[in-house]
Scaffold this motif. Structure first.
Motif, mmCIF file in Angstrom:
data_model
loop_
_atom_site.group_PDB
_atom_site.id
_atom_site.type_symbol
_atom_site.label_atom_id
_atom_site.label_comp_id
_atom_site.label_asym_id
_atom_site.label_seq_id
_atom_site.Cartn_x
_atom_site.Cartn_y
_atom_site.Cartn_z
ATOM 1 N N GLY A 12 17.350 -20.594 47.926
ATOM 2 C CA GLY A 12 16.667 -19.862 48.982
ATOM 3 C C GLY A 12 15.866 -20.751 49.914
ATOM 4 O O GLY A 12 15.175 -20.248 50.796
ATOM 5 N N GLN A 13 15.963 -22.070 49.757
ATOM 6 C CA GLN A 13 15.254 -22.983 50.650
ATOM 7 C C GLN A 13 16.199 -23.989 51.310
ATOM 8 O O GLN A 13 15.765 -25.004 51.840
ATOM 9 N N GLU A 14 17.495 -23.689 51.308
ATOM 10 C CA GLU A 14 18.474 -24.592 51.881
ATOM 11 C C GLU A 14 18.505 -24.456 53.410
ATOM 12 O O GLU A 14 18.623 -23.361 53.917
ATOM 13 N N PRO A 15 18.410 -25.574 54.135
ATOM 14 C CA PRO A 15 18.574 -25.503 55.592
ATOM 15 C C PRO A 15 20.007 -25.081 55.927
ATOM 16 O O PRO A 15 20.930 -25.347 55.161
ATOM 17 N N GLU A 16 20.173 -24.447 57.082
ATOM 18 C CA GLU A 16 21.489 -23.975 57.500
ATOM 19 C C GLU A 16 21.767 -24.391 58.938
ATOM 20 O O GLU A 16 20.849 -24.415 59.764
ATOM 21 N N LEU A 17 23.011 -24.708 59.216
ATOM 22 C CA LEU A 17 23.483 -24.963 60.573
ATOM 23 C C LEU A 17 24.636 -24.013 60.859
ATOM 24 O O LEU A 17 25.444 -23.747 59.971
ATOM 25 N N ALA A 18 24.725 -23.521 62.093
ATOM 26 C CA ALA A 18 25.844 -22.657 62.482
ATOM 27 C C ALA A 18 26.186 -22.906 63.945
ATOM 28 O O ALA A 18 25.294 -22.996 64.794
ATOM 29 N N ALA A 19 27.474 -23.035 64.224
ATOM 30 C CA ALA A 19 27.946 -23.194 65.598
ATOM 31 C C ALA A 19 28.053 -21.826 66.253
ATOM 32 O O ALA A 19 28.471 -20.856 65.618
#
Length: 196
Positions: free
Chosen positions: A90-97
Motif C-alpha cells: 500500500g506504499q508502492e509508487p505508481e507510474l501510468a502513461a
C-alpha cells in the motif's frame, strides 16, 4: 500488451539505463512508457529505489527516445524525490502513461495509520522540459465515526489554469507553469486547504 511493449523497450534499453542513471535494473519499482515529447517514438519513465546514493526516497528518471541513435537518453533525473517503498503493501509508487502523452506519478499510503491518502502529479512535456500540469489528492480517516466532512478530503487542481475542486467545491488560484524539478507540494496544498 502495453506492459509487454514497455518491458521489451526496457530490456532493449537496459545498458543505456544503467549507464545514464547509474543504477541496476533490479532497483526499478515502477515504469511507464508513452510518447512524452510527441515525436512518434515511445519514451520511458522509471521510479527506482535509492540504492547507495545516500537518500531515503526513491528517484524519478525520465528518458526520451533518440530514434536516429536507436537508444533512450536520460532527460530528467530526480533522485530522492519520490516517497514510498516496496516492503510495505500500500506504499508502492505508481507510474501510468496517459493517452495525451502525459504521465502520472502517484504516491500513497493505503496501509498504515488512520489517515490513508493518495497523491498524484500529472506530468507533461512542454518547451523541452517536464512540468506539473495537475495535482490530485484524496484522503480518508479510517476511524472517523461521523462519516462526513471530517472523514474524507479530496482536491483536484489544474496547475496550468489554477482552477480545481476541493471536496466538490470550486477553488481557484493563479495559473502556474512549474517545472517538475522545481515542484514543491506547498504550491497546491495551500489552494486545496490541505495545510489546515
Amino acid at each position: 500488451m502495453k506492459l509487454l511493449i514497455a518491458a521489451l523497450m526496457l530490456s532493449a534499453a537496459l545498458p543505456a539505463l544503467s549507464a545514464a542513471a547509474d543504477f541496476p535494473a533490479d532497483r526499478i519499482i515502477a515504469m511507464a512508457s508513452g510518447d512524452w515529447n510527441k515525436d512518434g517514438t515511445p519514451d520511458l519513465a522509471v521510479v527506482a529505489t535509492p540504492g547507495d546514493d545516500g537518500g531515503d526516497d526513491n528517484g524519478l528518471y525520465v528518458y526520451v527516445a533518440k530514434p536516429e541513435e536507436n537508444r533512450l537518453t536520460l532527460a530528467l533525473s530526480l533522485p530522492n524525490t519520490v516517497w514510498g517503498n516496496l516492503t510495505m503493501y500500500g506504499q508502492e509508487p505508481e507510474l501510468a502513461a496517459l493517452g495525451n502523452g502525459s504521465f502520472t506519478l502517484t504516491t500513497k499510503n493505503d496501509s498504515i495509520g488512520r489517515e490513508r491518502w493518495r497523491e498524484t502529479l500529472t506530468i507533461a512535456y512542454r518547451n523541452f522540459d517536464f512540468i506539473v500540469a495537475g495535482y490530485t489528492y484524496s484522503a480518508y480517516d479510517t476511524i472517523a465515526e461521523d462519516g462526513g466532512e471530517n472523514r474524507t478530503n479530496d482536491c483536484d487542481l489544474n496547475v496550468l489554469t489554477g482552477k480545481g475542486k476541493r471536496n466538490g467545491q470550486a477553488v481557484a488560484d493563479k495559473a502556474q507553469f512549474v517545472l517538475l524539478k522545481d515542484w514543491n507540494n506547498s504550491i497546491p496544498r495551500s489552494v486545496c486547504g490541505l495545510d489546515n
